[in-house]
Motif scaffolding. Sequence first.
Motif, PDB file in Angstrom:
ATOM      1  N   VAL A 103     -43.153   1.152   7.424  1.00  0.00           N
ATOM      2  CA  VAL A 103     -44.421   1.862   7.233  1.00  0.00           C
ATOM      3  C   VAL A 103     -45.361   1.035   6.350  1.00  0.00           C
ATOM      4  CG1 VAL A 103     -45.495   3.989   6.397  1.00  0.00           C
ATOM      5  CG2 VAL A 103     -43.286   4.087   7.557  1.00  0.00           C
ATOM      6  N   CYS A 104     -44.810   0.322   5.362  1.00  0.00           N
ATOM      7  CA  CYS A 104     -45.640  -0.579   4.543  1.00  0.00           C
ATOM      8  C   CYS A 104     -46.304  -1.637   5.416  1.00  0.00           C
ATOM      9  CB  CYS A 104     -44.792  -1.258   3.470  1.00  0.00           C
ATOM     10  SG  CYS A 104     -44.268  -0.188   2.125  1.00  0.00           S
ATOM     11  N   GLY A 105     -45.534  -2.198   6.348  1.00  0.00           N
ATOM     12  CA  GLY A 105     -46.090  -3.204   7.255  1.00  0.00           C
ATOM     13  C   GLY A 105     -47.150  -2.613   8.163  1.00  0.00           C
ATOM     14  N   LEU A 106     -46.914  -1.392   8.656  1.00  0.00           N
ATOM     15  CA  LEU A 106     -47.899  -0.736   9.512  1.00  0.00           C
ATOM     16  C   LEU A 106     -49.191  -0.471   8.742  1.00  0.00           C
ATOM     17  CD1 LEU A 106     -48.707   0.640  12.155  1.00  0.00           C
ATOM     18  CD2 LEU A 106     -47.544   2.728  11.346  1.00  0.00           C
ATOM     19  N   ALA A 107     -49.039  -0.053   7.471  1.00  0.00           N
ATOM     20  CA  ALA A 107     -50.225   0.179   6.635  1.00  0.00           C
ATOM     21  C   ALA A 107     -51.019  -1.110   6.462  1.00  0.00           C
ATOM     22  CB  ALA A 107     -49.800   0.742   5.279  1.00  0.00           C
ATOM     23  N   GLN A 108     -50.320  -2.218   6.249  1.00  0.00           N
ATOM     24  CA  GLN A 108     -51.010  -3.500   6.073  1.00  0.00           C
ATOM     25  C   GLN A 108     -51.750  -3.893   7.350  1.00  0.00           C
ATOM     26  OE1 GLN A 108     -48.426  -6.736   4.985  1.00  0.00           O
ATOM     27  NE2 GLN A 108     -50.087  -7.892   4.054  1.00  0.00           N
ATOM     28  N   GLN A 109     -51.141  -3.623   8.503  1.00  0.00           N
ATOM     29  CA  GLN A 109     -51.795  -3.937   9.761  1.00  0.00           C
ATOM     30  C   GLN A 109     -53.056  -3.108   9.973  1.00  0.00           C
ATOM     31  OE1 GLN A 109     -51.014  -6.397  12.005  1.00  0.00           O
ATOM     32  NE2 GLN A 109     -49.592  -7.049  10.382  1.00  0.00           N
ATOM     33  N   LEU A 110     -53.074  -1.901   9.371  1.00  0.00           N
ATOM     34  CA  LEU A 110     -54.241  -1.021   9.481  1.00  0.00           C
ATOM     35  C   LEU A 110     -55.248  -1.270   8.358  1.00  0.00           C
ATOM     36  CD1 LEU A 110     -52.402   2.310  10.406  1.00  0.00           C
ATOM     37  CD2 LEU A 110     -53.853   0.931  11.917  1.00  0.00           C
TER      38      LEU A 110
END
Length: 574
Positions: A228-235
């Motif tokens: 989820v941290c990675g997904l947040a960074q992508q967003l």
Amino acid sequence: MENPGLISEVALCIVVAWLLALAARLIRQPLIIAYLAAGLLVGPVGLGWINSAESISRISELGLIFLLFMIGLEIDLKKILRAGRAILLTSLAQMLGGTLLGFVFFKVLNPLPGGGLTAIYLAVSAALSSTVIIVKLLYDKGELDTLGGRITLGVLVLQDLFAILFLAIQPSLTAPAAGPMLGSLFRVVVLVASTLVASRYVLPALFRAVARQPELVLVGALAWCFLVCGLAQQLNLSREMGALIAGVALSTFPYALDVAARVTTLRDFFLTLFFVGLGMSIPRPTAALLIGAGVYSLFLVASRFLTVFTPLYAMRLGHRTSLVPSINLCQVSEFSLVIVSLGAGAGHLSPAVTGVVAYAFVLLAVASSYAIGRNDALVRWLSPGLRRCGLPDLDAAAAAAPDPGAPAARPIQMLGFFWTASSLLEELGQSAPELLREISVLDFNPEVNTELRRRGIPVLYGDISQRDTLRHSGIERAAIVLCTIPNSLLKGTTATRLVREIRELNAGAQIIVTAQHFAEARGLYQAGADYVLVPRLIEARELSAVLQAARHGSLSELRRQSEGALAARREVLR
């Protein structure tokens, strides 16, 4: 001193932090202060053993991610949805009112460079309180389950949600146009929706498959967190916000408690480095910086009383219930340190702002450890001043408009009302309802007062530690005086002192009180008590019966009886 390398720097930080933490524990101060002091000591401002905190900051970011993941795990959305009117209205008034007051105050005062952006960060950071410090101190005092404690914890939980919203718009603060901010909120909605869908339809099956292997539960939870941290960074959102949302998504799982227990060790290690690294970034204390921290602290305390006391008092909860949460919430939050740290990293803030908030955190953490420990004495000190300012307590309203259907004094006077008293009333209602017509109660919990009156039991709002209140309750005419509150929960008095005062006011009353220790029970008998209840003896007798039932294979039947009895009870305090 030459940079000795990453491993040596980490070792140096941990050793110094540990030594200072031992000293902080001896003088009963929050450990976070010791970690900040360790960073200040080994960093450029102190001894200069570590002149660059870059290598430490990279590792300490993991501590921040673990911290927010843990906060998310501990946010109970069901409790928030069931939050009472007092908690919900007080939280809204405190967060929105505190932020607005803070923005106006810091914008007008303008003590630091940065203008409106600095004012926003200072206002938001001042609107949040320290969950770690408050929960620890209230737990040590045994006040987590009191009305004031529940209101305090409810406000803290909703503050965490407020911080999530701020993290969502934080990247757009440099250009706060409607388009970018709506775009940030949209990305947050996408992130939250994605994680909730996955936690609803995908994660349960995965966790059930590995539930019998605790290490896989832990690894799976951490994998989820960093995913989820990675997904947040992508967003284009912060990784820290992703960790928080990942924790909230897992908070309703039956594995959340086990995950939290296992992540705690990792979190504590990296979190120590985070606060040490933050301490390294604190600028050298100057007169201007310390004055700024003092002004910030004074504003925070004043805003808490304006935004917490006012709505609670307006809801007719009395001086004590309105003042205790106001006192409890007077700190800077760890989340505030995170927010200003992220703001500084994004170039939104100058190092001086981080220094002001960090120094205020230390100042208020020390002050609040004493204030919460003595919040009862502070209430007694502040209450007369509120009366003189035209803000009467609930006892004044009760005296002005007494209940015409309630006798002035009943034969059985119950002093204080908590768990045991609540269960006692239920027992009497089932086994001896005629005794309920002989009982009156003296207590300062407004919710208890309202419910007891609804059930037709006379109740007087007042503090049992005050001799005048005891006299006003008509205790001189009582035949039996009962106090089920143990010494650890009594405020402003002790069981021995209470027995002596009752005996002086009513020499012929039969006095029944509670003791937690055998030596205390003997002292209460010597002070004049007629009977001393020791709850652990009663619990031991019931546990003996339960163990015997387990030994003879009849525990399931005993459990069915217990569950049936619990389901049928309708107590005042549930």
